[in-house]
Write a protein that holds these residues in place. Structure first.
Motif, PDB file in Angstrom:
ATOM      1  N   ASP A 123     -10.011   1.357  -5.059  1.00 28.75           N
ATOM      2  CA  ASP A 123     -10.395   1.887  -6.364  1.00 28.75           C
ATOM      3  C   ASP A 123     -10.360   0.794  -7.423  1.00 28.75           C
ATOM      4  OD1 ASP A 123     -10.686   4.387  -5.262  1.00 28.75           O
ATOM      5  OD2 ASP A 123      -8.751   5.143  -5.956  1.00 28.75           O
ATOM      6  N   TRP A 124      -9.314  -0.010  -7.399  1.00 27.37           N
ATOM      7  CA  TRP A 124      -9.199  -1.094  -8.379  1.00 27.37           C
ATOM      8  C   TRP A 124     -10.335  -2.102  -8.206  1.00 27.37           C
ATOM      9  CZ3 TRP A 124      -7.931  -6.402  -7.699  1.00 27.37           C
ATOM     10  CH2 TRP A 124      -7.690  -7.102  -8.892  1.00 27.37           C
ATOM     11  N   HIS A 125     -10.632  -2.465  -6.965  1.00 25.85           N
ATOM     12  CA  HIS A 125     -11.726  -3.404  -6.694  1.00 25.85           C
ATOM     13  C   HIS A 125     -13.059  -2.834  -7.187  1.00 25.85           C
ATOM     14  CE1 HIS A 125     -14.556  -6.016  -4.631  1.00 25.85           C
ATOM     15  NE2 HIS A 125     -15.047  -4.964  -4.008  1.00 25.85           N
ATOM     16  N   GLU A 126     -13.303  -1.543  -6.924  1.00 23.49           N
ATOM     17  CA  GLU A 126     -14.564  -0.923  -7.320  1.00 23.49           C
ATOM     18  C   GLU A 126     -14.738  -0.921  -8.830  1.00 23.49           C
ATOM     19  OE1 GLU A 126     -16.749   3.470  -7.062  1.00 23.49           O
ATOM     20  OE2 GLU A 126     -15.040   3.007  -5.759  1.00 23.49           O
ATOM     21  N   ARG A 127     -13.660  -0.748  -9.568  1.00 21.81           N
ATOM     22  CA  ARG A 127     -13.759  -0.626 -11.023  1.00 21.81           C
ATOM     23  C   ARG A 127     -13.698  -1.967 -11.744  1.00 21.81           C
ATOM     24  NH1 ARG A 127     -13.703   4.526 -12.561  1.00 21.81           N
ATOM     25  NH2 ARG A 127     -13.212   6.054 -10.947  1.00 21.81           N
ATOM     26  N   THR A 128     -13.205  -3.007 -11.076  1.00 22.69           N
ATOM     27  CA  THR A 128     -13.102  -4.317 -11.730  1.00 22.69           C
ATOM     28  C   THR A 128     -14.026  -5.366 -11.129  1.00 22.69           C
ATOM     29  OG1 THR A 128     -11.315  -5.055 -10.262  1.00 22.69           O
ATOM     30  CG2 THR A 128     -10.678  -3.851 -12.276  1.00 22.69           C
ATOM     31  N   GLY A 129     -14.455  -5.148  -9.888  1.00 20.14           N
ATOM     32  CA  GLY A 129     -15.241  -6.147  -9.193  1.00 20.14           C
ATOM     33  C   GLY A 129     -14.415  -7.304  -8.684  1.00 20.14           C
ATOM     34  N   ARG A 130     -13.117  -7.258  -8.889  1.00 14.81           N
ATOM     35  CA  ARG A 130     -12.222  -8.321  -8.433  1.00 14.81           C
ATOM     36  C   ARG A 130     -11.806  -8.077  -6.979  1.00 14.81           C
ATOM     37  NH1 ARG A 130      -9.352 -11.511 -12.109  1.00 14.81           N
ATOM     38  NH2 ARG A 130      -9.718 -11.053 -14.322  1.00 14.81           N
ATOM     39  N   ALA A 131     -11.647  -9.153  -6.262  1.00 10.82           N
ATOM     40  CA  ALA A 131     -11.079  -9.056  -4.924  1.00 10.82           C
ATOM     41  C   ALA A 131      -9.563  -8.966  -5.039  1.00 10.82           C
ATOM     42  CB  ALA A 131     -11.465 -10.264  -4.085  1.00 10.82           C
ATOM     43  N   ALA A 132      -8.942  -8.358  -4.052  1.00  6.48           N
ATOM     44  CA  ALA A 132      -7.480  -8.307  -4.040  1.00  6.48           C
ATOM     45  C   ALA A 132      -6.929  -9.728  -3.971  1.00  6.48           C
ATOM     46  CB  ALA A 132      -6.998  -7.495  -2.841  1.00  6.48           C
ATOM     47  N   PRO A 133      -5.760  -9.961  -4.574  1.00  3.06           N
ATOM     48  CA  PRO A 133      -5.159 -11.295  -4.498  1.00  3.06           C
ATOM     49  C   PRO A 133      -4.975 -11.728  -3.044  1.00  3.06           C
ATOM     50  CG  PRO A 133      -3.951  -9.878  -6.017  1.00  3.06           C
ATOM     51  CD  PRO A 133      -4.921  -8.997  -5.294  1.00  3.06           C
ATOM     52  N   PRO A 134      -5.047 -13.033  -2.777  1.00  2.00           N
ATOM     53  CA  PRO A 134      -4.828 -13.512  -1.399  1.00  2.00           C
ATOM     54  C   PRO A 134      -3.484 -13.011  -0.882  1.00  2.00           C
ATOM     55  CG  PRO A 134      -5.568 -15.290  -2.830  1.00  2.00           C
ATOM     56  CD  PRO A 134      -5.264 -14.127  -3.730  1.00  2.00           C
ATOM     57  N   ALA A 135      -3.490 -12.529   0.345  1.00  2.23           N
ATOM     58  CA  ALA A 135      -2.270 -11.948   0.912  1.00  2.23           C
ATOM     59  C   ALA A 135      -1.976 -12.539   2.275  1.00  2.23           C
ATOM     60  CB  ALA A 135      -2.405 -10.435   1.022  1.00  2.23           C
ATOM     61  N   ALA A 136      -0.719 -12.919   2.462  1.00  2.00           N
ATOM     62  CA  ALA A 136      -0.298 -13.403   3.775  1.00  2.00           C
ATOM     63  C   ALA A 136      -0.050 -12.245   4.718  1.00  2.00           C
ATOM     64  CB  ALA A 136       0.972 -14.241   3.630  1.00  2.00           C
ATOM     65  N   HIS A 139       0.842  -1.186   0.000  1.00  3.94           N
ATOM     66  CA  HIS A 139       0.000   0.000   0.000  1.00  3.94           C
ATOM     67  C   HIS A 139       0.882   1.243   0.000  1.00  3.94           C
ATOM     68  CE1 HIS A 139      -3.662  -2.321   0.972  1.00  3.94           C
ATOM     69  NE2 HIS A 139      -2.849  -3.054   1.718  1.00  3.94           N
ATOM     70  N   THR A 140       0.300   2.381  -0.418  1.00  2.27           N
ATOM     71  CA  THR A 140       1.006   3.661  -0.445  1.00  2.27           C
ATOM     72  C   THR A 140       0.262   4.668   0.407  1.00  2.27           C
ATOM     73  OG1 THR A 140       1.739   3.205  -2.700  1.00  2.27           O
ATOM     74  CG2 THR A 140       1.947   5.475  -1.923  1.00  2.27           C
ATOM     75  N   ALA A 141       0.968   5.327   1.316  1.00  2.00           N
ATOM     76  CA  ALA A 141       0.321   6.288   2.215  1.00  2.00           C
ATOM     77  C   ALA A 141      -0.302   7.455   1.459  1.00  2.00           C
ATOM     78  CB  ALA A 141       1.331   6.806   3.236  1.00  2.00           C
ATOM     79  N   THR A 142       0.298   7.848   0.330  1.00  2.72           N
ATOM     80  CA  THR A 142      -0.233   8.989  -0.421  1.00  2.72           C
ATOM     81  C   THR A 142      -1.414   8.609  -1.318  1.00  2.72           C
ATOM     82  OG1 THR A 142       1.473   8.605  -2.096  1.00  2.72           O
ATOM     83  CG2 THR A 142       1.930  10.281  -0.414  1.00  2.72           C
ATOM     84  N   ARG A 143      -1.628   7.315  -1.554  1.00  4.10           N
ATOM     85  CA  ARG A 143      -2.810   6.846  -2.287  1.00  4.10           C
ATOM     86  C   ARG A 143      -3.395   5.652  -1.527  1.00  4.10           C
ATOM     87  NH1 ARG A 143      -2.588   6.673  -8.902  1.00  4.10           N
ATOM     88  NH2 ARG A 143      -1.253   8.479  -9.251  1.00  4.10           N
ATOM     89  N   PRO A 144      -3.926   5.890  -0.345  1.00  8.94           N
ATOM     90  CA  PRO A 144      -4.364   4.773   0.503  1.00  8.94           C
ATOM     91  C   PRO A 144      -5.535   3.991  -0.084  1.00  8.94           C
ATOM     92  CG  PRO A 144      -5.082   6.869   1.418  1.00  8.94           C
ATOM     93  CD  PRO A 144      -4.141   7.194   0.303  1.00  8.94           C
ATOM     94  N   GLY A 145      -6.295   4.598  -0.987  1.00  6.64           N
ATOM     95  CA  GLY A 145      -7.457   3.908  -1.543  1.00  6.64           C
ATOM     96  C   GLY A 145      -7.194   3.208  -2.855  1.00  6.64           C
ATOM     97  N   ALA A 146      -5.930   2.983  -3.232  1.00  7.61           N
ATOM     98  CA  ALA A 146      -5.615   2.433  -4.554  1.00  7.61           C
ATOM     99  C   ALA A 146      -6.220   1.040  -4.757  1.00  7.61           C
ATOM    100  CB  ALA A 146      -4.100   2.394  -4.755  1.00  7.61           C
ATOM    101  N   TRP A 147      -6.071   0.155  -3.773  1.00  5.11           N
ATOM    102  CA  TRP A 147      -6.636  -1.187  -3.914  1.00  5.11           C
ATOM    103  C   TRP A 147      -8.158  -1.128  -3.955  1.00  5.11           C
ATOM    104  CZ3 TRP A 147      -4.547  -5.510  -5.512  1.00  5.11           C
ATOM    105  CH2 TRP A 147      -3.160  -5.713  -5.383  1.00  5.11           C
TER     106      TRP A 147
END
Length: 288
Positions: A193-206, A183-191
């Motif tokens: 935004d991507w989810h909203e525009r694609t409908g995809r969930a973020a990749p599984p993350a440990a 994640h980036t502090a200056t663009r905290p909503g990047a993930w």
């Protein structure tokens, strides 16, 4: 034609410079005159108008709302006079251009393309400045600026669209830690935004990790630390080199980059050449 309400014209340039700098000393330095000369011109203008244009403190000088209004009109008039004088004299503008650019775009996209600009416009010298957000052309001595339109541009700014912003997850091919979400502090909503525009969930993350600046986040992805949301223009060269891969492609996020100027860009052959070159270098994904 007699204009009885027109203030003394010799007072206007010192006044405009004083408003812009909020300092008579700085205005005097710019105009190569003494502080006393600027002060006398300001007082003469105030007497002619019958109002005080500045709130004077022991160490401060604050323009009033009326001063800001008048200064904007004076600045526009001086710009028009300057443009007309150059056209009549047929003297093309000379000297380097100062181009302000958002820092990560500057480092990852613009600087690698400067040799191409030198071939396209060999007579144009460009000085680069890293900055983001609103542009203060006069105050900061900026001729052109590249900005993303995620904030409103000033009404008197001249704008040329360059390319849309496309975003998508990127990571180093075969990286063992690609399941770390960056994640980036200056663009905290990047993930989000991507989810909203694609409908995809973020990749599984440990695990997840936040870095302060976008440049650091993308460099972490290149180093194999994890997966980041990468704007296409900022990761284009890494995708070409194979140091990053984009498993889900890219989607437009609704914003775009623009070239901004204080005057119409075609008024100056140097800014026109830079604008023409930037438009030819527009960077968008093949599936856009």
């Amino acid at each position: 034609m007699r204009r009885p309400d027109l203030p003394p014209l010799g007072t206007l340039q010192p006044f405009e410079a004083t408003v812009r700098h909020t300092s008579m000393t700085a205005a005097a330095r710019e105009l190569h005159v003494t502080h006393g000369a600027v002060s006398r011109q300001i007082r003469s203008l105030e007497r002619a108008l019958g109002v005080e244009l500045f709130v004077r403190g022991p160490r401060t000088l604050t323009p009033t709302p009326a001063a800001h209004r008048l200064a904007a009109v004076v600045r526009d008039a001086l710009d028009r006079i300057d443009t007309a004088a150059r056209e009549i004299a047929r003297r093309p503008p000379a000297g380097p251009l100062t181009l302000s650019c958002e820092p990560t775009l500057l480092m990852r996209w613009l600087i690698p393309r400067l040799p191409d600009l030198a071939r396209h416009a060999p007579d144009v010298t460009v000085h680069l400045s890293a900055a983001g957000g609103p542009v203060h052309f006069e105050r900061d001595g900026i001729d052109l600026a590249i900005r993303r339109d995620d904030f409103p541009f000033a009404p008197d700014t001249h704008s040329v669209p360059l390319f849309a912003e496309y975003i998508g997850p990127v990571h180093r091919p075969g990286a063992p830690h690609a399941d770390v979400l960056l994640h980036t502090a200056t663009r905290p909503g990047a993930w989000a935004d991507w989810h909203e525009r694609t409908g995809r969930a973020a990749p599984p993350a440990a695990s997840e990790q936040t870095l302060e600046h976008f440049s650091l986040t993308l460099q972490a992805a290149v180093a194999g630390v994890g997966t980041a949301i990468g704007p296409y223009a900022l990761v284009h060269d890494d995708l070409e080199r194979g140091t990053l891969t984009a498993p889900y492609g890219f989607v437009a996020d609704g914003t775009a980059y623009h070239l901004l100027g204080r005057r119409p860009l075609d008024d100056d052959p140097r800014t026109a050449a830079v604008a023409d070159w930037l438009r030819t270098r527009a960077t968008e994904p093949a599936n856009a």
